[in-house]
Design an enzyme around this catalytic site. Structure first.
Site, short mmCIF file in Angstrom:
data_model
loop_
_atom_site.label_atom_id
_atom_site.label_comp_id
_atom_site.label_asym_id
_atom_site.label_seq_id
_atom_site.Cartn_x
_atom_site.Cartn_y
_atom_site.Cartn_z
N GLY A 31 54.99 67.98 41.38
CA GLY A 31 55.24 68.98 40.16
C GLY A 31 55.37 68.09 38.96
CG ASN A 32 57.53 66.94 34.93
OD1 ASN A 32 57.39 67.98 34.04
ND2 ASN A 32 58.00 65.84 34.65
N GLY A 36 47.00 64.07 34.21
CA GLY A 36 46.77 63.25 35.22
C GLY A 36 46.37 64.13 36.74
CG HIS A 37 50.08 65.86 38.50
ND1 HIS A 37 51.09 65.66 37.54
CD2 HIS A 37 50.43 65.29 39.45
CE1 HIS A 37 51.89 64.97 37.92
NE2 HIS A 37 51.79 64.51 39.22
CD GLN A 61 57.86 60.77 47.27
OE1 GLN A 61 57.25 61.27 48.28
NE2 GLN A 61 56.99 60.16 46.48
CD GLN A 153 51.57 58.12 46.36
OE1 GLN A 153 52.84 58.35 46.29
NE2 GLN A 153 50.82 58.66 45.59
CB SER A 186 56.42 63.53 36.58
OG SER A 186 55.30 63.94 37.06
O1 PAF Z 1 52.30 60.83 44.23
C1 PAF Z 1 53.31 61.82 44.42
O2 PAF Z 1 53.33 62.50 43.42
C2 PAF Z 1 53.94 61.95 45.75
O3 PAF Z 1 54.47 60.64 46.00
C3 PAF Z 1 53.14 62.51 46.82
C4 PAF Z 1 51.77 61.70 47.09
C5 PAF Z 1 52.91 63.75 46.23
C6 PAF Z 1 54.10 62.40 48.18
O4 PAF Z 1 55.32 63.10 47.93
#
Ligand code: PAF
Length: 284
Positions: A31-32, A36-37, A61, A153, A186
């Site tokens: 979220g937020n 980019g998202h 995490q 990641q 974010s």
């Molecule tokens: O990149 C993120 O926003 C997070 O690490 C993800 C991949 C949604 C996992 O919680």
């Protein structure tokens, strides 16, 4: 856009799409949402008939003392943005929906998860791999979209998918930057006005390091050290600045051609990460 909070409801919707022969792309987020998202969602939309976005601030995490509680939660604004790019469903599970009491299974991608961000945030990548694996099992998409900004990641997730035979195509999408060059994140919202003026230097130093490697007149170790010094001079507290091989994120040597420079550095209370990736061959 359908707003879905339970696994059963999501599975029902997905079953109907599958019955109609439709393909599904998935974008996991916390979220937020920023540009980019939205680029991830737009790319997903081009790739599949249906797009599911999850918004879940994943507790596993975050380490002790990290920003889980203060992580910005902007549900309504996020939903408005997702509607504007044509997302079909947003999955908004509660923590108990994802982590049922008594759960005793986690996913760890060894070696790469202990490097760089993993060394500074122990357990972080296991939390990421576990939640992404669970979300893949819930959504069962054909493809999933991740930003190249989180290069380590992305590497962890690609290895997990390979090693666990997860039938999801992993798609990598370019980092979106502010006009200043600062990678969208974010966490940029934590920066003070003054820090916002300094933050773009992170990307400038990455680009200078890349150019120095391509020039070939200095060793990688010298370039790493002078980049760390340059970051400190403008007020960053760097966690690491490393030149790695794209394929496995091991430290690069002079013969490697496909490289990524990874950096994490603190500016005041904000921890920023960024990278540049390039091939010495295509630039020669
Ligand atoms: O990149 C993120 O926003 C997070 O690490 C993800 C991949 C949604 C996992 O919680």
């Amino acid at each position: 856009m359908q707003i879905i909070k339970t696994v059963n409801d999501l599975r029902q919707v997905i079953k109907e799409w599958r019955r109609a022969g439709e393909t599904i792309a998935f974008v996991p987020t916390m979220g937020n949402l920023h540009a980019g998202h939205l680029l991830l969602a737009k790319q997903a939309k081009l790739h599949a008939d249906r797009v599911v976005v999850s918004i879940f601030v994943n507790p596993t995490q975050f380490g002790v003392g990290e920003d889980f509680d203060s992580y910005p939660r902007t549900e309504q604004a996020d939903q408005d943005k997702l509607v504007s790019v044509g997302v079909d469903a947003v999955f908004l599970p509660a923590v108990e929906t994802i982590y049922t009491p008594g759960a005793c299974t986690a996913v760890t991608v060894s070696e790469v998860s202990d490097l760089y961000c993993g060394a500074f945030r122990p357990g972080h990548f296991s939390g990421v791999a576990t939640v992404v694996c669970k979300l893949f099992n819930i959504v069962q998409p054909d493809s999933a979209f991740f930003g190249l900004k989180d290069f380590q990641q992305l590497t962890v997730i690609k290895l997990m998918v390979r090693d666990l035979n997860i039938p999801v195509e992993i798609m990598a999408v370019d980092t979106v930057r502010e006009p200043t060059g600062l990678a969208m994140s974010s966490r940029n919202g934590y920066l003070t006005r003054e820090e916002k003026g300094i933050a773009p230097v992170l990307y400038q130093i990455l680009c200078e390091a890349r150019d120095a490697i391509l020039k070939g007149s200095q060793s990688i170790a010298v370039i790493e050290q002078s980049s760390l010094d340059a970051l400190k001079r403008v007020g960053f507290k760097p966690d690491y600045f490393v030149v790695c091989r794209c394929v496995d994120l091991k430290k690069a040597n002079a013969e490697d051609t496909d490289l990524v420079i990874l950096v994490a550095a603190r500016l005041g209370k904000t921890r920023l990460i960024d990278n540049v990736y390039f091939s010495k061959e295509s630039c020669s």
